[in-house]
Motif scaffolding. Structure first.
Motif, PDB file in Angstrom:
ATOM      1  N   SER A 448       0.775  -1.226   0.132  1.00 24.74           N
ATOM      2  CA  SER A 448      -0.171   0.111  -0.030  1.00 24.74           C
ATOM      3  C   SER A 448       0.982   1.279  -0.108  1.00 24.74           C
ATOM      4  CB  SER A 448      -0.902   0.194   1.194  1.00 24.74           C
ATOM      5  OG  SER A 448      -1.668  -1.075   1.196  1.00 24.74           O
ATOM      6  N   ILE A 449       0.649   2.070  -0.985  1.00 24.15           N
ATOM      7  CA  ILE A 449       1.374   3.254  -1.112  1.00 24.15           C
ATOM      8  C   ILE A 449       0.743   4.696  -0.851  1.00 24.15           C
ATOM      9  CG2 ILE A 449       2.811   4.646  -2.744  1.00 24.15           C
ATOM     10  CD1 ILE A 449       3.727   2.261  -4.013  1.00 24.15           C
ATOM     11  N   PHE A 450       1.307   5.644  -0.165  1.00 20.32           N
ATOM     12  CA  PHE A 450       0.763   6.758   0.211  1.00 20.32           C
ATOM     13  C   PHE A 450       1.924   7.972  -0.362  1.00 20.32           C
ATOM     14  CE2 PHE A 450       0.722  10.499   3.046  1.00 20.32           C
ATOM     15  CZ  PHE A 450      -0.430  10.726   3.118  1.00 20.32           C
ATOM     16  N   LYS A 451       1.333   8.968  -0.923  1.00 17.72           N
ATOM     17  CA  LYS A 451       2.143  10.053  -1.432  1.00 17.72           C
ATOM     18  C   LYS A 451       1.641  11.330  -0.981  1.00 17.72           C
ATOM     19  CE  LYS A 451       4.324   7.728  -5.485  1.00 17.72           C
ATOM     20  NZ  LYS A 451       4.712   7.828  -7.088  1.00 17.72           N
ATOM     21  N   VAL A 452       2.404  12.306  -0.534  1.00 18.46           N
ATOM     22  CA  VAL A 452       2.053  13.755  -0.077  1.00 18.46           C
ATOM     23  C   VAL A 452       3.167  14.723  -0.496  1.00 18.46           C
ATOM     24  CG1 VAL A 452       2.829  13.423   2.185  1.00 18.46           C
ATOM     25  CG2 VAL A 452       0.936  15.010   1.740  1.00 18.46           C
ATOM     26  N   GLU A 453       2.406  15.978  -0.996  1.00 21.07           N
ATOM     27  CA  GLU A 453       3.389  16.978  -1.092  1.00 21.07           C
ATOM     28  C   GLU A 453       3.808  17.649   0.042  1.00 21.07           C
ATOM     29  OE1 GLU A 453       2.508  20.774  -3.440  1.00 21.07           O
ATOM     30  OE2 GLU A 453       3.422  19.263  -5.180  1.00 21.07           O
ATOM     31  N   VAL A 454       5.057  18.077   0.253  1.00 21.04           N
ATOM     32  CA  VAL A 454       5.656  18.725   1.206  1.00 21.04           C
ATOM     33  C   VAL A 454       6.487  19.909   0.938  1.00 21.04           C
ATOM     34  CG1 VAL A 454       5.818  16.754   2.825  1.00 21.04           C
ATOM     35  CG2 VAL A 454       7.814  17.435   1.686  1.00 21.04           C
ATOM     36  N   THR A 455       6.431  20.890   1.648  1.00 24.34           N
ATOM     37  CA  THR A 455       7.412  22.159   1.434  1.00 24.34           C
ATOM     38  C   THR A 455       8.350  22.266   2.653  1.00 24.34           C
ATOM     39  OG1 THR A 455       5.521  23.352   0.446  1.00 24.34           O
ATOM     40  CG2 THR A 455       7.501  24.577   0.937  1.00 24.34           C
ATOM     41  N   VAL A 456       9.726  22.138   2.345  1.00 26.68           N
ATOM     42  CA  VAL A 456      10.757  21.981   3.233  1.00 26.68           C
ATOM     43  C   VAL A 456      11.172  23.361   3.148  1.00 26.68           C
ATOM     44  CG1 VAL A 456      13.161  20.888   3.438  1.00 26.68           C
ATOM     45  CG2 VAL A 456      11.324  19.752   2.375  1.00 26.68           C
ATOM     46  N   GLY A 457      11.739  23.718   4.643  1.00 28.48           N
ATOM     47  CA  GLY A 457      12.355  25.019   4.936  1.00 28.48           C
ATOM     48  C   GLY A 457      13.865  24.928   5.160  1.00 28.48           C
ATOM     49  N   PRO A 458      14.409  25.912   5.907  1.00 26.37           N
ATOM     50  CA  PRO A 458      15.848  25.932   5.967  1.00 26.37           C
ATOM     51  C   PRO A 458      16.234  25.067   6.785  1.00 26.37           C
ATOM     52  CG  PRO A 458      14.711  27.653   7.408  1.00 26.37           C
ATOM     53  CD  PRO A 458      13.684  26.953   6.397  1.00 26.37           C
ATOM     54  N   MET A 459      15.774  23.944   7.724  1.00 30.99           N
ATOM     55  CA  MET A 459      16.200  22.860   8.388  1.00 30.99           C
ATOM     56  C   MET A 459      16.472  21.691   7.588  1.00 30.99           C
ATOM     57  SD  MET A 459      14.177  23.012  11.884  1.00 30.99           S
ATOM     58  CE  MET A 459      15.062  21.601  12.754  1.00 30.99           C
ATOM     59  N   GLY A 460      15.832  21.814   6.294  1.00 33.05           N
ATOM     60  CA  GLY A 460      15.796  20.554   5.518  1.00 33.05           C
ATOM     61  C   GLY A 460      15.425  19.285   5.881  1.00 33.05           C
ATOM     62  N   ARG A 461      14.407  19.222   7.024  1.00 33.25           N
ATOM     63  CA  ARG A 461      13.607  18.016   7.669  1.00 33.25           C
ATOM     64  C   ARG A 461      12.451  17.890   7.302  1.00 33.25           C
ATOM     65  NH1 ARG A 461      13.870  18.129  14.058  1.00 33.25           N
ATOM     66  NH2 ARG A 461      11.945  19.304  13.668  1.00 33.25           N
ATOM     67  N   VAL A 462      12.158  16.406   6.978  1.00 30.78           N
ATOM     68  CA  VAL A 462      10.913  16.015   6.814  1.00 30.78           C
ATOM     69  C   VAL A 462      10.482  14.925   7.784  1.00 30.78           C
ATOM     70  CG1 VAL A 462       9.245  14.924   5.060  1.00 30.78           C
ATOM     71  CG2 VAL A 462      10.888  16.630   4.026  1.00 30.78           C
ATOM     72  N   ARG A 463       9.165  14.944   8.386  1.00 30.30           N
ATOM     73  CA  ARG A 463       9.019  13.767   9.343  1.00 30.30           C
ATOM     74  C   ARG A 463       7.808  13.419   9.368  1.00 30.30           C
ATOM     75  NH1 ARG A 463       9.663  16.326  15.145  1.00 30.30           N
ATOM     76  NH2 ARG A 463       7.474  17.250  14.451  1.00 30.30           N
ATOM     77  N   ILE A 464       7.303  12.125   9.716  1.00 36.27           N
ATOM     78  CA  ILE A 464       6.064  11.627   9.825  1.00 36.27           C
ATOM     79  C   ILE A 464       5.684  11.382  11.163  1.00 36.27           C
ATOM     80  CG2 ILE A 464       6.070  10.635   7.632  1.00 36.27           C
ATOM     81  CD1 ILE A 464       6.250   7.947   8.921  1.00 36.27           C
ATOM     82  N   THR A 465       4.442  11.697  11.564  1.00 36.02           N
ATOM     83  CA  THR A 465       3.885  11.329  12.876  1.00 36.02           C
ATOM     84  C   THR A 465       2.836  10.071  12.676  1.00 36.02           C
ATOM     85  OG1 THR A 465       3.843  13.625  13.702  1.00 36.02           O
ATOM     86  CG2 THR A 465       2.573  12.085  15.025  1.00 36.02           C
ATOM     87  N   TYR A 466       3.068   8.975  13.517  1.00 36.90           N
ATOM     88  CA  TYR A 466       2.280   7.830  13.457  1.00 36.90           C
ATOM     89  C   TYR A 466       1.966   7.359  15.056  1.00 36.90           C
ATOM     90  CZ  TYR A 466       6.927   5.698  14.345  1.00 36.90           C
ATOM     91  OH  TYR A 466       8.168   5.505  14.801  1.00 36.90           O
ATOM     92  N   LEU A 467       1.297   6.266  14.870  1.00 40.64           N
ATOM     93  CA  LEU A 467       0.971   5.555  16.202  1.00 40.64           C
ATOM     94  C   LEU A 467       1.941   4.548  16.411  1.00 40.64           C
ATOM     95  CD1 LEU A 467      -1.092   5.380  18.407  1.00 40.64           C
ATOM     96  CD2 LEU A 467      -2.287   3.528  17.156  1.00 40.64           C
TER      97      LEU A 467
END
Length: 544
Positions: A448-467
């Motif tokens: 199962s695949i999930f895709k979402v667009e994100v806008t990255v700032g100066p920290m260069g970090r991308v995270r997910i929150t999950y249970l």
């Protein structure tokens, strides 16, 4: 054997006046009234004392005229004026200050000056600490209120908010927290948020107050550090944070809590922030991750008010109180994670008492302004509401200025920027019927695949929150940015911790270039769940 002087002579230092035998009858007049005072003395009078033995007139309004011989007149706690006595052996006025204002051959004036009335205490009646008008101090005791104030600080921001509210300016209050603040197990009227808001409106009747409860159950500092803006408005004046038991005792959560505080303090109106601690006894230790927040709060001069500090030792002595202060689980046993109505009342009342304390400080400053001038080696008062240029989790240098972070966040638990995929195969929005305040985006099958667009700032970090949980048969997902599948990260949502079903955060990358990217997550065939579960519950995606 030396003869002992009569008792009356021992008071000769107060006043003894002999006048000529042929002195015409003069008037002795004493008048003292306490009707302006709340002590409420009874009234009496004495007239024409001639050759009288010692006599006491307690706490009275006294008038004496035409005294030919006054052996002893005792007037406790009185203001005495004597104007003409033919023979005065002694006049005793205990607990009074006597001043002889004039003496002639025929007249002596002896005046006992009434003690000055106590100065008026600035502010509302409850500013007379622990008096009958200070109802919360009467209810809880000064010792308990003192214990609840874990860190008080200068309160520059909170007192500014209070001064504006007293002046009738509108106030916007935001709240961040977990299931306790969301009201788990109690009615709306029993919740600490309602108790506090009702009291706030009474304390500031001229201020129009807007209250936003942004609590998210089973969620901690990690999530809120980047997604708080999804749950409260950015033009808040005051933010109350309740996350004591929602964070595990990990340094990563302390780091996240610092980012949260910096983000909140940096909002447009420079709001005041208060940390409110509940009490929870269902964990491996009594101390929780929130205890790591205390030194961070102190560093940023954020007050900390704690119900646990006050209640815990008393509950330990009287174990049955763990049933009184906490809710019950579905099987009727005490739920030591969530306080019930009595616990909520304590939390609300302690926060109200703290607010009253700061109101009194504001009123004192109005009545008698203070000014501190620093010689430059000590901090002045001009920077009390500024944010330190360095974080606690940074190494010191002389130049670095840590910028405020403006993250982007999409979440299934908000309506501002809901988590909306640009592609989703095998994923759907789901919520448990008994816990409708905990929605998820759920994938259940490998591939199962999930895709979402994100806008990255100066920290260069991308995270997910999950249970993350041991009991729900949760599996693993592989997440990556753009086309860099190899550079992705495995996210494991099963752990071997009993009774912990919490939102956790995973960093997918911290080297992304600023700008727009696409995040992809795919449920893996491999799973860390001993039972072979594959389900993955996604809550949010953020970038900074």
């Amino acid at each position: 054997m030396a003869m002992r002087k009569p008792a009356a002579c021992r008071y000769s230092s107060i006043a003894t006046v002999l006048v000529a035998v042929n002195l015409a009858v003069l008037f002795f007049y004493f008048s003292f009234s306490v009707q302006d005072y709340s002590w409420g003395w009874n009234q009496s009078s004495e007239r024409s004392e001639s050759g009288a033995p010692p006599r006491e007139v307690p706490q009275a309004t006294l008038t004496v005229t035409a005294v030919t011989t006054a052996t002893a007149i005792e007037v406790p706690q009185a203001t005495l004026t004597v104007t003409a006595v033919t023979t005065a052996a002694a006049i005793e006025v205990p607990q009074a200050t006597l001043t002889i204002t004039a003496v002639t051959t025929s007249t002596a004036i002896v005046e006992a000056v009434r003690p000055p009335s106590p100065p008026k205490i600035p502010g509302p009646p409850f500013c007379d600490v622990c008096s009958s008008d200070d109802h919360l101090c009467t209810l809880y005791g000064e010792h308990n209120l003192a214990r609840s104030r874990v860190y008080e600080g200068a309160n520059a921001r909170f007192r500014r908010v209070i001064a504006n509210a007293l002046a009738g300016k509108p106030t916007k209050i935001g709240v961040l927290g977990g299931s306790v603040t969301k009201g788990h197990g109690v009615s709306h009227t029993e919740s600490w948020t309602t108790i506090f808001l009702d009291s706030w409106n009474k304390l500031f009747p001229k201020s129009k107050t807007t209250f936003i409860n942004g609590a998210v159950p089973a969620t901690g500092s990690d999530y809120f550090s980047m997604c708080f803006g999804e749950h409260i408005d950015e033009d808040v004046d005051l933010v109350i944070v309740e996350l004591l038991i929602n964070d595990q005792r990990l340094e990563s959560n302390a780091l996240a809590n610092e980012w949260l505080l910096r983000g909140l303090l940096g909002l447009p109106k420079n709001p005041a922030v208060i940390n409110l601690y509940t009490i929870g006894l269902s964990f491996e230790t009594i101390t929780t991750g929130g205890d790591l927040h205390t030194p961070i709060s102190a560093y940023y001069d954020v007050p900390v008010v704690s119900a646990r500090n006050m209640l815990a030792p008393h509950i330990f002595k009287h174990a049955k109180l763990d049933e009184y202060y906490f809710t019950k689980t579905s099987d009727g046993t005490p739920d030591w994670r969530h306080v019930g109505a009595p616990g909520h009342k304590v939390m609300g009342d302690l926060l109200v008492a703290y607010t009253q304390r700061q109101i009194c400080a504001v009123e004192r400053e109005k009545a008698k302004p203070t000014k501190y001038t620093s010689d430059g080696t000590l901090p002045g008062t001009e920077g009390l509401d500024t944010i330190p240029r360095l974080r606690l989790f940074q190494k010191y240098d002389r130049e670095t200025i840590t910028d405020l972070i403006k993250p982007t966040c999409s979440s299934v638990r908000t309506t501002k920027h809901p988590l909306t995929p640009i592609e989703a195969k095998g994923w759907e929005r789901w919520v448990h019927q008994e816990y409708k305040d905990k929605p998820y985006l759920v994938g259940k099958e490998p591939g199962s695949i999930f895709k979402v667009e994100v806008t990255v700032g100066p920290m260069g970090r991308v995270r997910i929150t999950y249970l993350k949980s041991k009991t729900f048969g949760l599996g693993d997902a592989w997440c990556w940015l753009d086309d860099d599948r190899k550079g992705g990260k495995r996210v494991v949502s099963w752990w071997n911790l009993e009774k912990y079903n919490l939102a956790q955060v995973a960093v997918v990358t911290d080297t992304a270039t600023p700008g727009k990217h696409v995040l992809t997550c795919e449920i893996m065939k491999e799973t860390s769940d001993p039972g072979g579960g594959h389900e993955f519950r996604l809550i949010a995606v953020d970038a900074s």
